[in-house]
Design a protein around this motif. Structure first.
Motif, mmCIF file in Angstrom:
data_model
loop_
_atom_site.group_PDB
_atom_site.id
_atom_site.type_symbol
_atom_site.label_atom_id
_atom_site.label_comp_id
_atom_site.label_asym_id
_atom_site.label_seq_id
_atom_site.Cartn_x
_atom_site.Cartn_y
_atom_site.Cartn_z
ATOM 1 N N VAL A 126 0.851 -1.191 0.000
ATOM 2 C CA VAL A 126 0.000 0.000 0.000
ATOM 3 C C VAL A 126 0.884 1.237 0.000
ATOM 4 O O VAL A 126 1.827 1.336 0.796
ATOM 5 C CB VAL A 126 -0.945 0.010 1.218
ATOM 6 N N ILE A 127 0.599 2.177 -0.880
ATOM 7 C CA ILE A 127 1.377 3.417 -0.961
ATOM 8 C C ILE A 127 1.101 4.254 0.284
ATOM 9 O O ILE A 127 -0.059 4.466 0.649
ATOM 10 C CB ILE A 127 1.001 4.208 -2.225
ATOM 11 N N CYS A 128 2.140 4.726 0.921
ATOM 12 C CA CYS A 128 1.976 5.487 2.162
ATOM 13 C C CYS A 128 1.301 6.835 1.891
ATOM 14 O O CYS A 128 1.370 7.380 0.780
ATOM 15 C CB CYS A 128 3.321 5.683 2.851
ATOM 16 N N ASN A 129 0.646 7.371 2.914
ATOM 17 C CA ASN A 129 -0.100 8.631 2.786
ATOM 18 C C ASN A 129 0.754 9.764 2.246
ATOM 19 O O ASN A 129 0.298 10.587 1.436
ATOM 20 C CB ASN A 129 -0.687 9.028 4.134
ATOM 21 N N GLU A 130 2.007 9.830 2.701
ATOM 22 C CA GLU A 130 2.883 10.944 2.332
ATOM 23 C C GLU A 130 3.214 10.970 0.846
ATOM 24 O O GLU A 130 3.556 12.025 0.303
ATOM 25 C CB GLU A 130 4.190 10.871 3.139
ATOM 26 N N SER A 131 3.121 9.840 0.172
ATOM 27 C CA SER A 131 3.521 9.763 -1.238
ATOM 28 C C SER A 131 2.351 9.854 -2.211
ATOM 29 O O SER A 131 2.558 10.024 -3.418
ATOM 30 C CB SER A 131 4.268 8.446 -1.492
ATOM 31 N N ARG A 132 1.122 9.757 -1.722
ATOM 32 C CA ARG A 132 -0.020 9.615 -2.628
ATOM 33 C C ARG A 132 -0.243 10.818 -3.535
ATOM 34 O O ARG A 132 -0.495 10.666 -4.731
ATOM 35 C CB ARG A 132 -1.288 9.307 -1.817
ATOM 36 N N ASP A 133 -0.160 12.016 -2.993
ATOM 37 C CA ASP A 133 -0.367 13.207 -3.824
ATOM 38 C C ASP A 133 0.682 13.300 -4.921
ATOM 39 O O ASP A 133 0.369 13.641 -6.070
ATOM 40 C CB ASP A 133 -0.325 14.472 -2.955
ATOM 41 N N ALA A 134 1.924 13.011 -4.570
ATOM 42 C CA ALA A 134 3.003 13.076 -5.557
ATOM 43 C C ALA A 134 2.798 12.034 -6.648
ATOM 44 O O ALA A 134 3.039 12.306 -7.836
ATOM 45 C CB ALA A 134 4.355 12.862 -4.870
ATOM 46 N N VAL A 135 2.338 10.845 -6.275
ATOM 47 C CA VAL A 135 2.084 9.782 -7.254
ATOM 48 C C VAL A 135 0.978 10.197 -8.215
ATOM 49 O O VAL A 135 1.106 10.053 -9.435
ATOM 50 C CB VAL A 135 1.717 8.458 -6.537
ATOM 51 N N VAL A 136 -0.110 10.740 -7.689
ATOM 52 C CA VAL A 136 -1.234 11.164 -8.526
ATOM 53 C C VAL A 136 -0.807 12.271 -9.490
ATOM 54 O O VAL A 136 -1.135 12.238 -10.686
ATOM 55 C CB VAL A 136 -2.416 11.641 -7.649
ATOM 56 N N ARG A 137 -0.071 13.269 -8.982
ATOM 57 C CA ARG A 137 0.384 14.377 -9.841
ATOM 58 C C ARG A 137 1.236 13.849 -10.990
ATOM 59 O O ARG A 137 1.056 14.239 -12.151
ATOM 60 C CB ARG A 137 1.173 15.404 -9.028
ATOM 61 N N LEU A 138 2.168 12.977 -10.646
ATOM 62 C CA LEU A 138 3.074 12.452 -11.661
ATOM 63 C C LEU A 138 2.325 11.628 -12.707
ATOM 64 O O LEU A 138 2.503 11.824 -13.915
ATOM 65 C CB LEU A 138 4.155 11.593 -11.000
ATOM 66 N N MET A 139 1.459 10.729 -12.255
ATOM 67 C CA MET A 139 0.741 9.864 -13.190
ATOM 68 C C MET A 139 -0.205 10.673 -14.077
ATOM 69 O O MET A 139 -0.284 10.449 -15.288
ATOM 70 C CB MET A 139 -0.032 8.792 -12.426
ATOM 71 N N ASP A 140 -0.920 11.627 -13.488
ATOM 72 C CA ASP A 140 -1.837 12.455 -14.276
ATOM 73 C C ASP A 140 -1.088 13.273 -15.325
ATOM 74 O O ASP A 140 -1.567 13.464 -16.455
ATOM 75 C CB ASP A 140 -2.642 13.383 -13.359
ATOM 76 N N GLU A 141 0.086 13.766 -14.936
ATOM 77 C CA GLU A 141 0.876 14.562 -15.864
ATOM 78 C C GLU A 141 1.386 13.711 -17.034
ATOM 79 O O GLU A 141 1.362 14.148 -18.185
ATOM 80 C CB GLU A 141 2.058 15.204 -15.133
ATOM 81 N N LEU A 142 1.823 12.487 -16.739
ATOM 82 C CA LEU A 142 2.314 11.607 -17.796
ATOM 83 C C LEU A 142 1.197 11.226 -18.770
ATOM 84 O O LEU A 142 1.439 11.046 -19.967
ATOM 85 C CB LEU A 142 2.929 10.338 -17.185
ATOM 86 N N ILE A 143 -0.018 11.095 -18.248
ATOM 87 C CA ILE A 143 -1.158 10.742 -19.100
ATOM 88 C C ILE A 143 -1.631 11.938 -19.927
ATOM 89 O O ILE A 143 -1.945 11.805 -21.112
ATOM 90 C CB ILE A 143 -2.326 10.208 -18.238
ATOM 91 N N ALA A 144 -1.657 13.118 -19.311
ATOM 92 C CA ALA A 144 -2.240 14.300 -19.965
ATOM 93 C C ALA A 144 -1.338 14.916 -21.022
ATOM 94 O O ALA A 144 -1.822 15.501 -22.002
ATOM 95 C CB ALA A 144 -2.591 15.351 -18.914
ATOM 96 N N LYS A 145 -0.026 14.792 -20.835
ATOM 97 C CA LYS A 145 0.904 15.473 -21.741
ATOM 98 C C LYS A 145 1.714 14.462 -22.541
ATOM 99 O O LYS A 145 2.030 13.383 -22.063
ATOM 100 C CB LYS A 145 1.839 16.381 -20.942
ATOM 101 N N HIS A 146 2.067 14.841 -23.750
ATOM 102 C CA HIS A 146 2.842 13.968 -24.625
ATOM 103 C C HIS A 146 4.331 14.293 -24.474
ATOM 104 O O HIS A 146 4.920 15.005 -25.281
ATOM 105 C CB HIS A 146 2.393 14.143 -26.080
#
Length: 282
Positions: A126-146
């Motif tokens: 399970v991803i720890c609480n402290e890392s979740r926002d950073a994970v979401v930002r990174l993944m969303d950015e990789l998906i949204a931008k080419h």
């Protein structure tokens, strides 16, 4: 009659033969591959982050209860299937085996990360609480931008390092240390020779260490004795062969270098609690 478990190719799931890395929302991936509910193998690396949803996820015959913020790492060759309940979402990443081999000076760099060992006690967490926002930002950015492929690779390496930071201290080894090199060579040898070398002393001899030292190192960093690690790899291959091929029990025993059927059956039942025939029917 046992059906052969199919091996899926990266381009078959992405729909693009040129796409070596796929980063996608899990919901859209499942919608596009809605029939992907049967047991199958991959010839690429694969990890899934669940942010919402419930159900079951089975990897190499080990069943897990899906929960939000759980991540699953899978290496090529593992058999997996899933059975979700309700709406499921998160992120999925697929990448070919040579993605980082040609990108980094150390071609086997991924083996530095505990969750790329194919071990069940290190590849699901399970991803720890402290890392979740950073994970979401990174993944969303990789998906949204080419982004260019090199940026995607660097971003994924950063993500792997982020995950590694939350691992317990005894699950990490300094990459430059003697113990790291020894353990890495032991794992590599087991993967290459598990069919014909079944004893820790055989591996210790090849690694020029004592069986006691190899055993202690394996217990400390893998959570298994050297013998248990070797036997678990043999057992896993036996399960894969029973599930994916129409070989007889005798043919599988021969392929795994057991002296006879009865010895293989005794080994399998001691490890798994049921006979090979019962496992195949199950």
């Amino acid at each position: 009659m046992t059906l052969k478990v199919p091996i899926l190719d990266q381009c078959a799931l992405s729909g693009n033969e040129e796409q070596r890395i796929l980063v996608e929302r899990l919901s859209s991936y499942l919608k596009r591959n809605h029939n992907l509910i049967f047991p199958h193998q991959h010839n690429f690396y694969h990890f899934v982050i669940f942010t919402n949803g419930r159900g079951k996820h089975t990897i190499d015959f080990e069943e897990y209860d899906v929960q939000p913020w759980q991540v699953y790492f899978m290496i090529p060759g593992q058999i997996h299937t899933w059975d979700f309940e309700g709406e499921v979402d998160g992120y999925i990443v697929n990448f070919s085996v040579d993605t980082f081999q040609t990108f980094l000076l150390q071609s086997d760099y991924l083996s530095n990360f505990p969750f790329f060992l194919g071990l069940k006690n290190k590849s699901v967490f399970v991803i720890c609480n402290e890392s979740r926002d950073a994970v979401v930002r990174l993944m969303d950015e990789l998906i949204a931008k080419h982004f260019k492929m090199d940026f995607v690779k660097v971003s994924l390496l950063y993500l792997f390092m982020l995950f590694e930071k939350q691992m317990e201290p005894n699950e990490k080894i300094e990459a430059s240390s003697y113990n790291y090199t020894l353990l890495k060579n032991f794992r590599s040898l087991v993967e290459k020779r598990y069919k014909d070398l079944h004893l820790p002393k055989e591996y210790a001899s090849l690694l020029h260490v004592t069986p006691n030292h190899l055993n202690a190192l394996s217990r400390e960093y893998l959570g298994l004795s050297a013998g248990e690690f070797i036997r678990s790899r043999i057992l896993l291959e036996a399960k894969r062969l029973l599930a994916t091929r129409r070989h007889t029990i005798g043919e599988i025993a021969y392929e795994l270098k057991f002296s006879d059927n009865s010895y293989f059956t005794k080994f399998f039942k001691k490890m798994e609690g049921i006979t090979p025939e019962e496992f195949r029917r199950k």
